[in-house]
Motif scaffolding. Structure first.
Motif, PDB file in Angstrom:
ATOM      1  N   ALA A 227       0.757  -1.226   0.049  1.00 54.20           N
ATOM      2  CA  ALA A 227      -0.074   0.143   0.141  1.00 54.20           C
ATOM      3  C   ALA A 227       0.896   1.218   0.140  1.00 54.20           C
ATOM      4  O   ALA A 227       0.735   2.255  -0.653  1.00 54.20           O
TER       5      ALA A 227
ATOM      6  N   PHE B 198      -1.365   4.182  -1.986  1.00 56.03           N
ATOM      7  CA  PHE B 198      -2.677   3.940  -1.319  1.00 56.03           C
ATOM      8  C   PHE B 198      -3.219   5.077  -0.699  1.00 56.03           C
ATOM      9  O   PHE B 198      -2.452   5.527   0.011  1.00 56.03           O
TER      10      PHE B 198
ATOM     11  N   LYS C  57      -4.931   6.995   2.414  1.00 59.46           N
ATOM     12  CA  LYS C  57      -5.465   6.593   3.643  1.00 59.46           C
ATOM     13  C   LYS C  57      -6.399   7.404   4.085  1.00 59.46           C
ATOM     14  O   LYS C  57      -6.525   8.264   4.100  1.00 59.46           O
ATOM     15  N   PRO C  58      -7.292   6.415   4.911  1.00 57.42           N
ATOM     16  CA  PRO C  58      -7.174   5.192   5.420  1.00 57.42           C
ATOM     17  C   PRO C  58      -7.989   4.039   4.224  1.00 57.42           C
ATOM     18  O   PRO C  58      -7.564   3.115   4.377  1.00 57.42           O
TER      19      PRO C  58
HETATM   20  P1  DGT Z   1       0.330 -10.147   6.052  1.00 50.60           P
HETATM   21  O1  DGT Z   1      -1.127 -10.123   5.851  1.00 50.60           O
HETATM   22  O2  DGT Z   1       0.376 -10.801   7.587  1.00 50.60           O
HETATM   23  O3  DGT Z   1       1.375 -10.381   4.843  1.00 50.60           O
HETATM   24  O4  DGT Z   1       0.735  -8.504   6.517  1.00 50.60           O
HETATM   25  P2  DGT Z   1      -0.245  -7.054   5.714  1.00 50.60           P
HETATM   26  O5  DGT Z   1       1.042  -6.091   5.953  1.00 50.60           O
HETATM   27  O6  DGT Z   1      -0.625  -7.419   4.678  1.00 50.60           O
HETATM   28  O7  DGT Z   1      -1.136  -7.033   6.923  1.00 50.60           O
HETATM   29  P3  DGT Z   1      -2.621  -7.270   7.334  1.00 50.60           P
HETATM   30  O8  DGT Z   1      -3.213  -8.067   6.157  1.00 50.60           O
HETATM   31  O9  DGT Z   1      -3.036  -7.448   8.610  1.00 50.60           O
HETATM   32  O10 DGT Z   1      -3.120  -5.710   7.019  1.00 50.60           O
HETATM   33  C1  DGT Z   1      -3.481  -5.050   5.718  1.00 50.60           C
HETATM   34  C2  DGT Z   1      -2.713  -3.994   5.394  1.00 50.60           C
HETATM   35  O11 DGT Z   1      -3.029  -3.307   4.054  1.00 50.60           O
HETATM   36  C3  DGT Z   1      -2.593  -2.794   6.462  1.00 50.60           C
HETATM   37  O12 DGT Z   1      -1.372  -2.388   6.665  1.00 50.60           O
HETATM   38  C4  DGT Z   1      -3.256  -1.766   5.513  1.00 50.60           C
HETATM   39  C5  DGT Z   1      -2.983  -2.171   4.237  1.00 50.60           C
HETATM   40  N1  DGT Z   1      -4.204  -1.490   3.449  1.00 50.60           N
HETATM   41  C6  DGT Z   1      -5.369  -2.288   2.915  1.00 50.60           C
HETATM   42  N2  DGT Z   1      -6.313  -1.602   2.293  1.00 50.60           N
HETATM   43  C7  DGT Z   1      -5.917  -0.356   2.351  1.00 50.60           C
HETATM   44  C8  DGT Z   1      -6.299   1.055   1.660  1.00 50.60           C
HETATM   45  O13 DGT Z   1      -7.249   1.091   1.348  1.00 50.60           O
HETATM   46  N3  DGT Z   1      -5.480   2.078   2.205  1.00 50.60           N
HETATM   47  C9  DGT Z   1      -4.037   2.009   2.792  1.00 50.60           C
HETATM   48  N4  DGT Z   1      -3.400   3.109   2.881  1.00 50.60           N
HETATM   49  N5  DGT Z   1      -3.767   0.870   3.154  1.00 50.60           N
HETATM   50  C10 DGT Z   1      -4.398  -0.194   3.113  1.00 50.60           C
END
Ligand code: DGT
Ligand code: MG
Ligand code: MG
Ligand code: MG
Ligand code: MG
Length: 268
Positions: free
Chosen positions: A37, A42, A44-45
């Motif tokens: 992101a 991307f 925020k939020p």
């Molecule tokens: P993982 O799933 O363990 O490989 O690690 P992440 O970093 O994918 O963590 P997760 O799935 O718990 O959290 C989703 C991440 O994606 C979170 O840090 C924020 C980001 N994200 C999702 N949708 C959006 C959005 O619409 N805008 C922004 N800025 N970030 C987003």
């Protein structure tokens, strides 16, 4: 047919047939999307391009694979619910999960430009997958409620956090400190009294996530036919087709399930 002496290795494969009568849920989650992101700017939020692309990819999964009754997505995740009576790939968990994950990932890349335009895709994104079985309608509804409650909690927090930063001029550390220990009601009140924002008026896509279901649509078309006496005649005919529809509504309460009685199959 003669078998080669190597054939025995097949017996090393493990049986991962999903228990009968259970709903099979495949949940995907973006790999390291915190970084993805950031690197792809991307908003925020919530970034509507990213959410739109997730839903588009999920739509392609529903259209191209068999027997998915409903899908629900928020943030970088999507859950796909296979009919409890599905016999697709003989209910083999690994087949179902990998087909969902690969169809979703390739669609995400395929449709990227439609949603992100000039923002280039900098590296190939990945998604992890898991399979969970739910034996009763109550369990399945509670699973989906759990994901939507997660969407709500995170979105309220993120909305409050980024409002404090973007409109309130706080640093990210200050915003974090300010929200530390607050309850939902406190965040709602803070948004309302300090920023004149009614959280309930924020976008339903952000507050409720995306629910994909099958909808019946009547398609009318016309065709010109030639009669035996060589006369031409225009006829109209209607046929019923099903198509994926996106909803941004509450799926925790009973009313959604009462309005869409065909999604679930009866228990027992
Ligand atoms: P993982 O799933 O363990 O490989 O690690 P992440 O970093 O994918 O963590 P997760 O799935 O718990 O959290 C989703 C991440 O994606 C979170 O840090 C924020 C980001 N994200 C999702 N949708 C959006 C959005 O619409 N805008 C922004 N800025 N970030 C987003
Ligand atoms: Mg994670
Ligand atoms: Mg993730
Ligand atoms: Mg996630
Ligand atoms: Mg093959």
């Amino acid at each position: 047919m003669a078998k080669s002496k190597f054939e025995y290795v097949r017996s090393f494969e493990t049986d991962d047939t999903c228990l009968r009568n259970c709903y099979i849920v495949v949940r995907l989650d973006g790999r390291n999307f915190h970084k993805f992101a950031e690197q792809h700017n991307f908003k925020k939020p919530n970034d509507d391009r990213a959410l739109g692309l997730m839903a588009r990819s999920a739509c392609s999964v529903m259209e191209d694979l068999e027997d998915i009754a409903i899908a629900y997505g928020q943030s970088d995740e999507f859950s796909f619910v296979f009919k409890r009576s599905t016999n697709w790939f003989k209910r083999r968990g690994s087949k179902l999960m990998t087909h969902v994950a690969s169809q979703f990932s390739s669609s995400y890349v395929f449709y990227w430009k439609e949603y992100f335009g000039d923002q280039p895709l900098l590296y190939p994104p990945g998604f992890d997958g898991r399979v969970v079985l739910y034996p009763t309608n109550r369990n399945l509804k509670d699973y989906l409620s759990w994901r939507q409650a997660d969407c709500h909690i995170n979105n309220l927090y993120n909305t409050a956090f980024w409002t404090l930063v973007q409109k309130g001029g706080l640093s990210t550390c200050e915003a974090e400190e300010r929200l530390n220990g607050t309850l939902s009601a406190d965040k709602n009140e803070m948004l309302f009294s300090e920023f004149n924002m009614n959280y309930n008026n924020e976008s339903p896509l952000h507050r409720k996530g995306t629910t994909l279901i099958w909808e019946k649509v009547d398609e009318t078309s016309t065709k010109t036919i030639t009669l035996p006496n060589e006369e031409e005649k225009t006829v109209t005919f209607t046929r019923s087709r099903r198509k994926v529809a996106a909803l941004y509504c509450d799926i925790i309460g009973d009313s959604f399930w009462e309005e869409h009685p065909d999604i679930l199959e009866k228990d027992g």
